[in-house]
Write an enzyme that holds these catalytic residues in place. Structure first.
Site, PDB file in Angstrom:
ATOM      1  N   ASP A  68       0.887  -1.099   0.091  1.00 50.50           N
ATOM      2  CA  ASP A  68       0.184   0.120  -0.345  1.00 50.50           C
ATOM      3  C   ASP A  68       0.624   1.469  -0.210  1.00 50.50           C
ATOM      4  OD1 ASP A  68      -1.676  -1.379  -0.346  1.00 50.50           O
ATOM      5  OD2 ASP A  68      -2.611  -0.543   2.022  1.00 50.50           O
ATOM      6  N   GLY A  69       1.858   1.313   0.770  1.00 45.68           N
ATOM      7  CA  GLY A  69       3.162   2.548   0.616  1.00 45.68           C
ATOM      8  C   GLY A  69       3.288   2.566  -0.704  1.00 45.68           C
ATOM      9  N   ASN A 142      -5.194   8.267   0.908  1.00 45.09           N
ATOM     10  CA  ASN A 142      -5.588   8.235   2.705  1.00 45.09           C
ATOM     11  C   ASN A 142      -5.519   9.347   3.130  1.00 45.09           C
ATOM     12  OD1 ASN A 142      -4.850   5.074   2.674  1.00 45.09           O
ATOM     13  ND2 ASN A 142      -3.117   4.800   3.943  1.00 45.09           N
ATOM     14  N   ASP A 143      -4.815  10.371   4.086  1.00 45.68           N
ATOM     15  CA  ASP A 143      -5.258  10.641   5.372  1.00 45.68           C
ATOM     16  C   ASP A 143      -3.795  11.880   5.600  1.00 45.68           C
ATOM     17  OD1 ASP A 143      -2.860   9.895   6.635  1.00 45.68           O
ATOM     18  OD2 ASP A 143      -3.703   7.991   7.114  1.00 45.68           O
ATOM     19  N   ARG A 153       3.500  14.303  24.049  1.00 45.77           N
ATOM     20  CA  ARG A 153       3.295  15.369  24.279  1.00 45.77           C
ATOM     21  C   ARG A 153       1.592  15.946  22.993  1.00 45.77           C
ATOM     22  NH1 ARG A 153       8.285  20.071  24.579  1.00 45.77           N
ATOM     23  NH2 ARG A 153       9.265  18.920  26.481  1.00 45.77           N
TER      24      ARG A 153
END
Length: 287
Positions: A68-69, A142-143, A153
């Site tokens: 997928d990458g 994707n995102d 943090r």
């Protein structure tokens, strides 16, 4: 289809054995196959024909070998040329690379005989504003993720949808995902799975500092704006936007991120009978 652009992941096809076998197979059937310029130049041999602008224009399908990458990395370029992608999975968990290695030649036969379907997948556009002007942009299949560059943090941010205030958040970050990306980081963060050909977005806070915070699913026509004016001033230069997990852009509290549907689409080649839910059940380990 007779003209193919072959993009192998060199870490998963080290000796180019699979790449060569596909080129030979297609050449024997009267097809032309081109490789990325740098790979063709380094590989040498008559079989390694480099892509160029003219060949790009005539390319009918890109065959991406890897996972997928590799597909996501290639999709941003291929979408600009409206070239459909056939993904061959040489990795471990592939939702986009749905064709397994053992079925390569059977799949190529089906494609040459026009026994395939093309799925359109929406993409996102991310515009980074400072002082009311766009200073940088990016595109994602994707995102798009906002987080801190330092570990462990929180980020304080505000979300607006179509300029209407939604809420203030304290979290490790936030994910804005397409349906395609809903089974990636979004799923790991507890977000919803979206059927990949639907047209919507999901907003999922990452480890929110609230028990009641949940994902929000919105229309692809909506526009998401994320601001950081309530983030601590000491964290001013410690924010990063990550696009598809591959491109990082450092930002500060004075910037805003606007995310909307892109005019680009990724087109995926699949065989007739391809079923996302069967794939989902298999990939998530439920036989």
């Amino acid at each position: 289809m007779k003209n193919f652009y072959l993009i192998p992941n060199m870490l998963k096809d080290l000796d180019l054995e699979i790449t060569r076998s596909i080129i030979d197979y297609l050449n024997e059937r009267g097809c032309d196959v081109f490789l990325p310029k740098d790979l063709a130049e380094n590989a040498g041999g008559e079989w390694a024909v480099p892509i160029d602008d003219n060949r790009f224009e005539s390319t009918e399908c890109a065959i991406v070998l890897g996972g997928d990458g590799t597909i996501i990395h290639s999709a941003r370029q291929l979408a600009q040329h409206d070239i459909p992608i056939l993904g061959v999975n040489l990795g471990s968990l592939g939702f986009l690379a749905a064709i397994e290695e053992h079925a390569i030649f059977e799949t190529l036969d089906a494609i040459l005989e026009d026994r395939y379907v093309i799925e359109n997948r929406m993409m996102l556009e991310a515009d980074i504003y400072k002082g009311g002007k766009v200073i940088q942009e990016g595109f994602a299949l994707n995102d798009i993720v906002v987080s801190r560059m330092a570990l462990s943090r929180m980020v304080r941010f505000s979300i607006y949808i179509n300029d209407r205030f939604v809420n203030d958040y304290s979290a490790d970050g936030v994910i804005v995902t397409t349906p395609t990306g809903s089974t990636a980081y979004n799923l790991s963060a507890g977000g919803p799975i979206l059927e990949p050909q639907t047209e919507m977005m999901a907003i999922t806070p990452i480890c929110p500092h609230s028990l009641s915070t949940r994902s929000i699913v919105i229309s692809c026509k909506d526009e998401v704006r994320i601001t950081f004016e309530k983030n601590r001033s000491a964290w001013h230069n410690d924010l990063i936007i990550t696009i598809d997990g591959q491109t990082g852009i450092q930002i500060d509290n004075d910037m805003e991120l606007v995310i909307k549907r892109s005019g680009l689409i990724t087109r995926l080649v699949n065989l007739h009978g391809h079923n996302f839910f069967t794939l989902l059940r298999r990939k998530l380990g439920k036989n």
